[in-house]
Design a protein around this motif. Structure first.
Motif, PDB file in Angstrom:
ATOM      1  N   MET A  32       0.824  -1.196   0.000  1.00  0.00           N
ATOM      2  CA  MET A  32       0.000   0.000   0.000  1.00  0.00           C
ATOM      3  C   MET A  32       0.864   1.254   0.000  1.00  0.00           C
ATOM      4  O   MET A  32       0.633   2.202  -0.727  1.00  0.00           O
ATOM      5  CB  MET A  32      -0.924  -0.019   1.238  1.00  0.00           C
ATOM      6  N   LYS A  33       1.941   1.236   0.835  1.00  0.00           N
ATOM      7  CA  LYS A  33       2.822   2.398   0.914  1.00  0.00           C
ATOM      8  C   LYS A  33       3.509   2.639  -0.419  1.00  0.00           C
ATOM      9  O   LYS A  33       3.635   3.766  -0.874  1.00  0.00           O
ATOM     10  CB  LYS A  33       3.841   2.210   2.029  1.00  0.00           C
ATOM     11  N   LYS A  34       3.979   1.551  -1.056  1.00  0.00           N
ATOM     12  CA  LYS A  34       4.651   1.693  -2.344  1.00  0.00           C
ATOM     13  C   LYS A  34       3.683   2.221  -3.392  1.00  0.00           C
ATOM     14  O   LYS A  34       4.029   3.063  -4.214  1.00  0.00           O
ATOM     15  CB  LYS A  34       5.220   0.347  -2.779  1.00  0.00           C
ATOM     16  N   THR A  35       2.444   1.716  -3.372  1.00  0.00           N
ATOM     17  CA  THR A  35       1.442   2.142  -4.353  1.00  0.00           C
ATOM     18  C   THR A  35       1.135   3.622  -4.192  1.00  0.00           C
ATOM     19  O   THR A  35       1.026   4.362  -5.173  1.00  0.00           O
ATOM     20  CB  THR A  35       0.160   1.318  -4.174  1.00  0.00           C
ATOM     21  N   LEU A  36       1.016   4.071  -2.925  1.00  0.00           N
ATOM     22  CA  LEU A  36       0.713   5.474  -2.674  1.00  0.00           C
ATOM     23  C   LEU A  36       1.833   6.374  -3.153  1.00  0.00           C
ATOM     24  O   LEU A  36       1.606   7.404  -3.792  1.00  0.00           O
ATOM     25  CB  LEU A  36       0.467   5.682  -1.173  1.00  0.00           C
TER      26      LEU A  36
ATOM     27  N   SER B  58       3.091  26.552   1.451  1.00  0.00           N
ATOM     28  CA  SER B  58       3.793  25.508   0.693  1.00  0.00           C
ATOM     29  C   SER B  58       3.558  24.155   1.344  1.00  0.00           C
ATOM     30  O   SER B  58       3.155  24.057   2.509  1.00  0.00           O
ATOM     31  CB  SER B  58       5.297  25.804   0.615  1.00  0.00           C
ATOM     32  N   ALA B  59       3.819  23.104   0.589  1.00  0.00           N
ATOM     33  CA  ALA B  59       3.675  21.733   1.081  1.00  0.00           C
ATOM     34  C   ALA B  59       4.932  20.951   0.744  1.00  0.00           C
ATOM     35  O   ALA B  59       5.505  21.114  -0.338  1.00  0.00           O
ATOM     36  CB  ALA B  59       2.453  21.059   0.449  1.00  0.00           C
ATOM     37  N   THR B  60       5.370  20.097   1.674  1.00  0.00           N
ATOM     38  CA  THR B  60       6.590  19.305   1.491  1.00  0.00           C
ATOM     39  C   THR B  60       6.333  17.869   1.913  1.00  0.00           C
ATOM     40  O   THR B  60       5.708  17.614   2.951  1.00  0.00           O
ATOM     41  CB  THR B  60       7.749  19.883   2.329  1.00  0.00           C
ATOM     42  N   ALA B  61       6.815  16.929   1.112  1.00  0.00           N
ATOM     43  CA  ALA B  61       6.742  15.512   1.461  1.00  0.00           C
ATOM     44  C   ALA B  61       8.067  14.860   1.105  1.00  0.00           C
ATOM     45  O   ALA B  61       8.654  15.173   0.069  1.00  0.00           O
ATOM     46  CB  ALA B  61       5.598  14.814   0.726  1.00  0.00           C
ATOM     47  N   GLN B  62       8.534  13.992   1.972  1.00  0.00           N
ATOM     48  CA  GLN B  62       9.768  13.251   1.714  1.00  0.00           C
ATOM     49  C   GLN B  62       9.455  11.758   1.752  1.00  0.00           C
ATOM     50  O   GLN B  62       8.928  11.252   2.741  1.00  0.00           O
ATOM     51  CB  GLN B  62      10.840  13.590   2.752  1.00  0.00           C
ATOM     52  N   ILE B  63       9.774  11.070   0.677  1.00  0.00           N
ATOM     53  CA  ILE B  63       9.482   9.648   0.526  1.00  0.00           C
ATOM     54  C   ILE B  63      10.794   8.883   0.617  1.00  0.00           C
ATOM     55  O   ILE B  63      11.735   9.164  -0.123  1.00  0.00           O
ATOM     56  CB  ILE B  63       8.794   9.369  -0.818  1.00  0.00           C
ATOM     57  N   MET B  64      10.858   7.914   1.524  1.00  0.00           N
ATOM     58  CA  MET B  64      12.125   7.254   1.848  1.00  0.00           C
ATOM     59  C   MET B  64      12.033   5.742   1.675  1.00  0.00           C
ATOM     60  O   MET B  64      11.048   5.118   2.058  1.00  0.00           O
ATOM     61  CB  MET B  64      12.499   7.572   3.294  1.00  0.00           C
ATOM     62  N   SER B  65      13.076   5.156   1.084  1.00  0.00           N
ATOM     63  CA  SER B  65      13.229   3.706   1.015  1.00  0.00           C
ATOM     64  C   SER B  65      14.554   3.339   1.679  1.00  0.00           C
ATOM     65  O   SER B  65      15.605   3.823   1.249  1.00  0.00           O
ATOM     66  CB  SER B  65      13.232   3.213  -0.436  1.00  0.00           C
TER      67      SER B  65
ATOM     68  N   ASP C  81      14.092  -3.500   3.845  1.00  0.00           N
ATOM     69  CA  ASP C  81      13.905  -4.157   2.549  1.00  0.00           C
ATOM     70  C   ASP C  81      13.412  -3.186   1.482  1.00  0.00           C
ATOM     71  O   ASP C  81      12.669  -3.557   0.573  1.00  0.00           O
ATOM     72  CB  ASP C  81      12.928  -5.334   2.672  1.00  0.00           C
ATOM     73  N   TYR C  82      13.830  -1.932   1.604  1.00  0.00           N
ATOM     74  CA  TYR C  82      13.527  -0.865   0.645  1.00  0.00           C
ATOM     75  C   TYR C  82      12.027  -0.617   0.481  1.00  0.00           C
ATOM     76  O   TYR C  82      11.579  -0.154  -0.573  1.00  0.00           O
ATOM     77  CB  TYR C  82      14.170  -1.165  -0.712  1.00  0.00           C
ATOM     78  N   SER C  83      11.247  -0.904   1.517  1.00  0.00           N
ATOM     79  CA  SER C  83       9.842  -0.504   1.488  1.00  0.00           C
ATOM     80  C   SER C  83       9.774   1.024   1.577  1.00  0.00           C
ATOM     81  O   SER C  83      10.638   1.665   2.179  1.00  0.00           O
ATOM     82  CB  SER C  83       9.075  -1.141   2.648  1.00  0.00           C
ATOM     83  N   THR C  84       8.754   1.592   0.969  1.00  0.00           N
ATOM     84  CA  THR C  84       8.650   3.046   0.845  1.00  0.00           C
ATOM     85  C   THR C  84       7.733   3.608   1.921  1.00  0.00           C
ATOM     86  O   THR C  84       6.634   3.101   2.140  1.00  0.00           O
ATOM     87  CB  THR C  84       8.106   3.429  -0.540  1.00  0.00           C
ATOM     88  N   GLU C  85       8.192   4.660   2.590  1.00  0.00           N
ATOM     89  CA  GLU C  85       7.402   5.321   3.620  1.00  0.00           C
ATOM     90  C   GLU C  85       7.559   6.832   3.500  1.00  0.00           C
ATOM     91  O   GLU C  85       8.550   7.329   2.950  1.00  0.00           O
ATOM     92  CB  GLU C  85       7.857   4.877   5.018  1.00  0.00           C
ATOM     93  N   PHE C  86       6.586   7.555   4.036  1.00  0.00           N
ATOM     94  CA  PHE C  86       6.702   9.005   4.126  1.00  0.00           C
ATOM     95  C   PHE C  86       7.506   9.355   5.369  1.00  0.00           C
ATOM     96  O   PHE C  86       7.087   9.074   6.488  1.00  0.00           O
ATOM     97  CB  PHE C  86       5.317   9.656   4.196  1.00  0.00           C
ATOM     98  N   GLU C  87       8.667   9.969   5.167  1.00  0.00           N
ATOM     99  CA  GLU C  87       9.498  10.407   6.275  1.00  0.00           C
ATOM    100  C   GLU C  87       9.010  11.738   6.823  1.00  0.00           C
ATOM    101  O   GLU C  87       8.965  11.950   8.032  1.00  0.00           O
ATOM    102  CB  GLU C  87      10.950  10.511   5.817  1.00  0.00           C
ATOM    103  N   TRP C  88       8.693  12.649   5.921  1.00  0.00           N
ATOM    104  CA  TRP C  88       8.124  13.951   6.270  1.00  0.00           C
ATOM    105  C   TRP C  88       6.865  14.156   5.444  1.00  0.00           C
ATOM    106  O   TRP C  88       6.760  13.675   4.320  1.00  0.00           O
ATOM    107  CB  TRP C  88       9.064  15.101   5.926  1.00  0.00           C
ATOM    108  N   ALA C  89       5.931  14.940   5.982  1.00  0.00           N
ATOM    109  CA  ALA C  89       4.773  15.383   5.209  1.00  0.00           C
ATOM    110  C   ALA C  89       4.152  16.541   5.985  1.00  0.00           C
ATOM    111  O   ALA C  89       3.544  16.330   7.039  1.00  0.00           O
ATOM    112  CB  ALA C  89       3.768  14.260   5.019  1.00  0.00           C
ATOM    113  N   TYR C  90       4.340  17.755   5.502  1.00  0.00           N
ATOM    114  CA  TYR C  90       3.861  18.902   6.276  1.00  0.00           C
ATOM    115  C   TYR C  90       3.547  20.103   5.388  1.00  0.00           C
ATOM    116  O   TYR C  90       3.985  20.194   4.241  1.00  0.00           O
ATOM    117  CB  TYR C  90       4.900  19.301   7.333  1.00  0.00           C
ATOM    118  N   LEU C  91       2.767  21.028   5.969  1.00  0.00           N
ATOM    119  CA  LEU C  91       2.459  22.315   5.350  1.00  0.00           C
ATOM    120  C   LEU C  91       3.260  23.400   6.048  1.00  0.00           C
ATOM    121  O   LEU C  91       3.530  23.314   7.250  1.00  0.00           O
ATOM    122  CB  LEU C  91       0.970  22.630   5.468  1.00  0.00           C
ATOM    123  N   SER C  92       3.642  24.417   5.293  1.00  0.00           N
ATOM    124  CA  SER C  92       4.358  25.565   5.850  1.00  0.00           C
ATOM    125  C   SER C  92       3.637  26.844   5.459  1.00  0.00           C
ATOM    126  O   SER C  92       3.111  26.960   4.349  1.00  0.00           O
ATOM    127  CB  SER C  92       5.801  25.619   5.328  1.00  0.00           C
ATOM    128  N   TYR C  93       3.640  27.796   6.398  1.00  0.00           N
ATOM    129  CA  TYR C  93       3.047  29.103   6.104  1.00  0.00           C
ATOM    130  C   TYR C  93       3.961  30.190   6.646  1.00  0.00           C
ATOM    131  O   TYR C  93       4.344  30.164   7.825  1.00  0.00           O
ATOM    132  CB  TYR C  93       1.666  29.236   6.731  1.00  0.00           C
TER     133      TYR C  93
END
Length: 388
Positions: free
Chosen positions: A1-5, A72-79, A84-96
């Motif tokens: 699911m994480k990889k698909t997203l 602004s919006a920032t997202a960081q995707i990490m493997s 086993d190189y599964s993908t997850e969101f390390e960061w996900a935030y809004l800035s003003y």
């Protein structure tokens, strides 16, 4: 699911209109690291005496979108190789941006525990093969909440103050890396000042801390049984061992010097959870280095000591006969439980960094790690860090 997203996000970015893409930036970084222990039957940082690339190799993409008018919006995707190189969101935030000097962030954010917290996974951002692990030892580095950052000047000094508030629900590394933990009402301040070749910082964090030991690797659950035994005799002493909504704190001081190619980094931190079995941690490192054009050589000395205060064992009976066939020793049990969390360790590292490309660095690193009473282990690692 994480990889698909994660894949869906990248595809969606590719399908965005040209005008929107003008406001979106995609950056990335990666580390390919190989390591091997030089002694049989030893391990360190996930490595063994068999060469492995998994423990510290990683690949990440960071997507930042400027939505206009300070938002602004920032997202960081990490493997990570260790996962086993599964993908997850390390960061996900809004800035003003409230003003030219003040910004509010909300979402999943990096906790500013350390000098290099913001660049913890970006190996290219620091000279070492890895941050000094006796200090950078907390297994969690993000939280859910808000932060406010203010940048200003104090005379000739540049100053940045960051305040945070939020929570963490995950795991910590006490008896294992999978001890479930909750940190609520987490709040703190990080203050960094710099002038020319000198940077200094101080940080203080507090949180309402709860940790379960139900997943600890001891199949007989001796820790939980020992706490129950003490509690049957003196409940207040048992409460001093259980980690349930106790006051946790983190304090750190650090400085960096970059003067005429001489490099010095140092940090001192303490971690404490009051009235609990969690030993108070005191740790520091000092790193010195010198930059020769595209080469940088460095050495690091590190020390960590975990120790517990004994506030209750004097009030416990030394011997307690429960029946004609069963005698228990509450005082010794209590003292043994505290001692099980005490440890002292030292490390020494030498290494070299070679900037063989404007966006990539090769690092060779040798670390000797000694745990008092357990023994010494030695790790050789070679890696490439890059940004793109």
């Amino acid at each position: 699911m994480k990889k698909t997203l994660a894949a869906a996000i990248i595809v969606a970015l590719g399908a965005t209109s040209t005008s929107a893409l003008a406001e979106t930036r995609i950056n990335g970084f990666a580390s390919i690291v190989a390591g091997v222990m030089t002694d049989k039957d030893t391990s360190l940082f996930g490595y063994s005496d068999n060469l492995s690339f998994k423990p510290e190799s990683l690949f990440a993409l960071q997507v930042s979108s400027d939505l206009g008018e300070g938002l602004s919006a920032t997202a960081q995707i990490m493997s990570r190789g260790e996962n086993d190189y599964s993908t997850e969101f390390e960061w996900a935030y809004l800035s003003y941006e409230i003003s030219d000097s003040t910004q509010v962030n909300a979402g999943k954010l990096r906790i500013p525990f350390y000098r290099y917290s913001d660049f913890l996974d970006v190996g290219y951002a620091y000279n070492w093969a890895r941050p000094p692990q006796t200090v950078y030892n907390l297994v969690f580095s993000t939280f859910d909440g808000v932060s406010i950052v203010n940048n200003h000047t104090l005379g000739d000094w540049d100053s940045s103050i960051q305040a945070i508030y939020g929570s963490y629900d995950g795991s910590v590394n006490l008896l294992s890396n999978e001890d479930p933990a909750e940190l609520n009402n987490m709040m703190g301040v990080n203050w960094t000042v710099s002038y020319d070749w000198l940077t200094a910082r101080a940080v203080y964090m507090v949180a309402e801390t709860s940790i379960s030991f139900d997943n600890n690797p001891d199949p007989d659950q001796i820790l939980n049984q020992g706490i129950s035994l003490v509690g049957a005799v003196f409940p207040e002493a048992a409460d001093s061992l259980v980690v349930n909504e106790d006051n946790g704190s983190f304090f750190g001081l650090g400085f960096s010097v970059d003067y005429n190619n001489f490099l010095i980094d140092a940090e001192f931190t303490t971690v404490e959870v009051e009235d609990s079995i969690v030993a108070t941690q005191e740790q520091y490192y000092v790193s010195v280095g010198y930059r020769f054009d595209t080469y940088t050589v460095y050495a690091i000395t590190e020390h960590r000591e975990d120790k517990n205060d004994d506030n209750y064992s004097g009030q416990l009976p030394a011997v307690l006969p429960l029946s004609a066939d069963l005698t228990v020793y509450p005082q010794a049990t209590y003292q043994a439980l505290l001692a099980s969390q005490e440890e002292e360790r030292d490390a020494f590292t030498v290494g070299v960094r070679y900037n063989f490309h404007p966006a990539a660095a090769l690092k060779v690193d040798y670390t000797s790690y000694d745990v008092k009473g357990v023994g010494e282990s030695n790790l050789l690692s070679v890696g490439v860090n890059l940004v793109f």
